[in-house]
Design a protein around this motif. Structure first.
Motif, PDB file in Angstrom:
ATOM      1  N   VAL A  54      10.933   3.940 -10.097  1.00 14.72           N
ATOM      2  CA  VAL A  54      10.462   4.414  -8.786  1.00 14.72           C
ATOM      3  C   VAL A  54      11.611   4.748  -7.851  1.00 14.72           C
ATOM      4  CG1 VAL A  54       8.190   3.322  -8.898  1.00 14.72           C
ATOM      5  CG2 VAL A  54      10.076   2.108  -7.797  1.00 14.72           C
ATOM      6  N   VAL A  55      12.726   4.063  -7.961  1.00 22.25           N
ATOM      7  CA  VAL A  55      13.853   4.389  -7.081  1.00 22.25           C
ATOM      8  C   VAL A  55      14.475   5.735  -7.438  1.00 22.25           C
ATOM      9  CG1 VAL A  55      14.389   1.994  -6.489  1.00 22.25           C
ATOM     10  CG2 VAL A  55      15.538   3.067  -8.414  1.00 22.25           C
ATOM     11  N   GLN A  56      14.183   6.261  -8.628  1.00 25.82           N
ATOM     12  CA  GLN A  56      14.729   7.546  -9.067  1.00 25.82           C
ATOM     13  C   GLN A  56      13.795   8.722  -8.824  1.00 25.82           C
ATOM     14  OE1 GLN A  56      17.845   7.987 -10.038  1.00 25.82           O
ATOM     15  NE2 GLN A  56      18.146   5.814  -9.665  1.00 25.82           N
ATOM     16  N   ILE A  57      12.588   8.475  -8.354  1.00 22.25           N
ATOM     17  CA  ILE A  57      11.631   9.559  -8.095  1.00 22.25           C
ATOM     18  C   ILE A  57      12.136  10.404  -6.932  1.00 22.25           C
ATOM     19  CG2 ILE A  57       9.267  10.090  -7.385  1.00 22.25           C
ATOM     20  CD1 ILE A  57       8.408   7.518  -8.846  1.00 22.25           C
ATOM     21  N   ARG A  58      12.109  11.711  -7.106  1.00 22.97           N
ATOM     22  CA  ARG A  58      12.678  12.631  -6.104  1.00 22.97           C
ATOM     23  C   ARG A  58      11.843  12.789  -4.842  1.00 22.97           C
ATOM     24  NH1 ARG A  58      16.314  17.016  -8.247  1.00 22.97           N
ATOM     25  NH2 ARG A  58      16.932  16.279 -10.298  1.00 22.97           N
ATOM     26  N   SER A  59      10.533  12.668  -4.960  1.00 21.28           N
ATOM     27  CA  SER A  59       9.683  12.923  -3.803  1.00 21.28           C
ATOM     28  C   SER A  59       8.508  11.946  -3.781  1.00 21.28           C
ATOM     29  CB  SER A  59       9.158  14.359  -3.867  1.00 21.28           C
ATOM     30  OG  SER A  59       8.301  14.605  -2.804  1.00 21.28           O
ATOM     31  N   LEU A  60       8.385  11.218  -2.680  1.00 19.90           N
ATOM     32  CA  LEU A  60       7.258  10.315  -2.460  1.00 19.90           C
ATOM     33  C   LEU A  60       6.766  10.505  -1.037  1.00 19.90           C
ATOM     34  CD1 LEU A  60       8.609   6.961  -3.965  1.00 19.90           C
ATOM     35  CD2 LEU A  60       6.771   8.343  -4.897  1.00 19.90           C
ATOM     36  N   ASP A  61       5.468  10.406  -0.845  1.00 15.97           N
ATOM     37  CA  ASP A  61       4.949  10.461   0.518  1.00 15.97           C
ATOM     38  C   ASP A  61       5.342   9.168   1.239  1.00 15.97           C
ATOM     39  OD1 ASP A  61       2.316   8.577   0.487  1.00 15.97           O
ATOM     40  OD2 ASP A  61       2.569   9.610  -1.434  1.00 15.97           O
ATOM     41  N   ASP A  62       5.271   9.178   2.552  1.00 17.79           N
ATOM     42  CA  ASP A  62       5.739   8.044   3.355  1.00 17.79           C
ATOM     43  C   ASP A  62       5.006   6.738   3.039  1.00 17.79           C
ATOM     44  OD1 ASP A  62       7.653   9.552   4.645  1.00 17.79           O
ATOM     45  OD2 ASP A  62       6.341  10.063   6.326  1.00 17.79           O
ATOM     46  N   THR A  66       6.903   3.467   1.492  1.00 18.47           N
ATOM     47  CA  THR A  66       6.891   2.196   2.213  1.00 18.47           C
ATOM     48  C   THR A  66       6.255   1.090   1.370  1.00 18.47           C
ATOM     49  OG1 THR A  66       6.779   3.373   4.310  1.00 18.47           O
ATOM     50  CG2 THR A  66       6.133   1.055   4.332  1.00 18.47           C
ATOM     51  N   PHE A  67       5.162   1.403   0.690  1.00 15.31           N
ATOM     52  CA  PHE A  67       4.489   0.429  -0.167  1.00 15.31           C
ATOM     53  C   PHE A  67       5.422  -0.057  -1.273  1.00 15.31           C
ATOM     54  CE2 PHE A  67       2.023  -0.269  -4.100  1.00 15.31           C
ATOM     55  CZ  PHE A  67       1.308  -1.394  -3.720  1.00 15.31           C
ATOM     56  N   LEU A  68       6.059   0.860  -1.975  1.00 13.67           N
ATOM     57  CA  LEU A  68       6.945   0.477  -3.083  1.00 13.67           C
ATOM     58  C   LEU A  68       8.161  -0.297  -2.588  1.00 13.67           C
ATOM     59  CD1 LEU A  68       6.756   3.752  -5.178  1.00 13.67           C
ATOM     60  CD2 LEU A  68       5.707   1.549  -5.735  1.00 13.67           C
ATOM     61  N   ALA A  69       8.714   0.108  -1.454  1.00  8.03           N
ATOM     62  CA  ALA A  69       9.847  -0.620  -0.886  1.00  8.03           C
ATOM     63  C   ALA A  69       9.445  -2.051  -0.547  1.00  8.03           C
ATOM     64  CB  ALA A  69      10.370   0.101   0.355  1.00  8.03           C
ATOM     65  N   SER A  70       8.247  -2.220  -0.038  1.00 10.22           N
ATOM     66  CA  SER A  70       7.746  -3.543   0.316  1.00 10.22           C
ATOM     67  C   SER A  70       7.447  -4.395  -0.917  1.00 10.22           C
ATOM     68  CB  SER A  70       6.489  -3.392   1.169  1.00 10.22           C
ATOM     69  OG  SER A  70       5.935  -4.646   1.449  1.00 10.22           O
ATOM     70  N   ILE A  71       6.753  -3.820  -1.884  1.00  7.93           N
ATOM     71  CA  ILE A  71       6.374  -4.559  -3.096  1.00  7.93           C
ATOM     72  C   ILE A  71       7.599  -5.035  -3.867  1.00  7.93           C
ATOM     73  CG2 ILE A  71       5.346  -4.253  -5.404  1.00  7.93           C
ATOM     74  CD1 ILE A  71       3.278  -4.675  -3.302  1.00  7.93           C
ATOM     75  N   PHE A  72       8.563  -4.137  -4.044  1.00  9.66           N
ATOM     76  CA  PHE A  72       9.740  -4.470  -4.844  1.00  9.66           C
ATOM     77  C   PHE A  72      10.899  -5.013  -4.019  1.00  9.66           C
ATOM     78  CE2 PHE A  72       7.689  -1.251  -7.653  1.00  9.66           C
ATOM     79  CZ  PHE A  72       7.412  -2.118  -8.694  1.00  9.66           C
ATOM     80  N   PHE A  79      16.111   4.455  -2.215  1.00  7.32           N
ATOM     81  CA  PHE A  79      15.283   5.359  -3.005  1.00  7.32           C
ATOM     82  C   PHE A  79      15.882   6.762  -2.985  1.00  7.32           C
ATOM     83  CE2 PHE A  79      12.411   1.939  -2.355  1.00  7.32           C
ATOM     84  CZ  PHE A  79      11.416   2.033  -3.315  1.00  7.32           C
ATOM     85  N   ARG A  80      15.810   7.434  -4.115  1.00  9.30           N
ATOM     86  CA  ARG A  80      16.306   8.804  -4.213  1.00  9.30           C
ATOM     87  C   ARG A  80      15.525   9.740  -3.282  1.00  9.30           C
ATOM     88  NH1 ARG A  80      16.959  12.121  -9.857  1.00  9.30           N
ATOM     89  NH2 ARG A  80      18.182  13.820  -8.986  1.00  9.30           N
ATOM     90  N   CYS A  81      14.252   9.498  -3.123  1.00  9.11           N
ATOM     91  CA  CYS A  81      13.435  10.355  -2.262  1.00  9.11           C
ATOM     92  C   CYS A  81      13.894  10.271  -0.809  1.00  9.11           C
ATOM     93  CB  CYS A  81      11.958  10.013  -2.382  1.00  9.11           C
ATOM     94  SG  CYS A  81      11.518   8.380  -1.786  1.00  9.11           S
TER      95      CYS A  81
END
Length: 94
Positions: A54-62, A66-72, A79-81
């Motif tokens: 997930v940290v390598q994904i180029r584009s994520l919506d806000d 935020t959810f992934l940053a919080s969970i992990f 994050f690359r995005c």
């Protein structure tokens, strides 16, 4: 792992290799997946592999970012995005 048609409407699921296309599968599940897709992904890949991808994904919506940053518990800046978003700012933000 069974991939739902709602995730891969544009690609036949027979053509999707779970290891070769792991990042794309994880990206589709975290952005468009259902709760059962998340659990299937977690069971198949494990949280460490998901975190790496997930940290390598180029584009994520806000919201997803935020959810992934919080969970992990990863800073959003890692994050690359995040760096892609900073590089691709519009010229005239109104």
């Amino acid at each position: 792992m069974k991939l739902g048609k709602h995730l891969f409407w544009d690609t036949p699921t027979d053509n999707v290799d779970l290891e070769k296309h792991a990042r794309k599968i994880i990206e589709r599940i975290v952005t468009r997946g259902r709760l059962e897709d998340w659990f299937a992904m977690k069971d198949y890949y494990g949280l460490d592999r998901i975190k790496q991808e997930v940290v390598q994904i180029r584009s994520l919506d806000d919201k997803t970012h935020t959810f992934l940053a919080s969970i992990f518990q990863i800073p959003k800046e890692d994050f690359r995005c995040f760096s892609n978003r900073l590089l691709n700012q519009p010229h005239f933000p109104y």
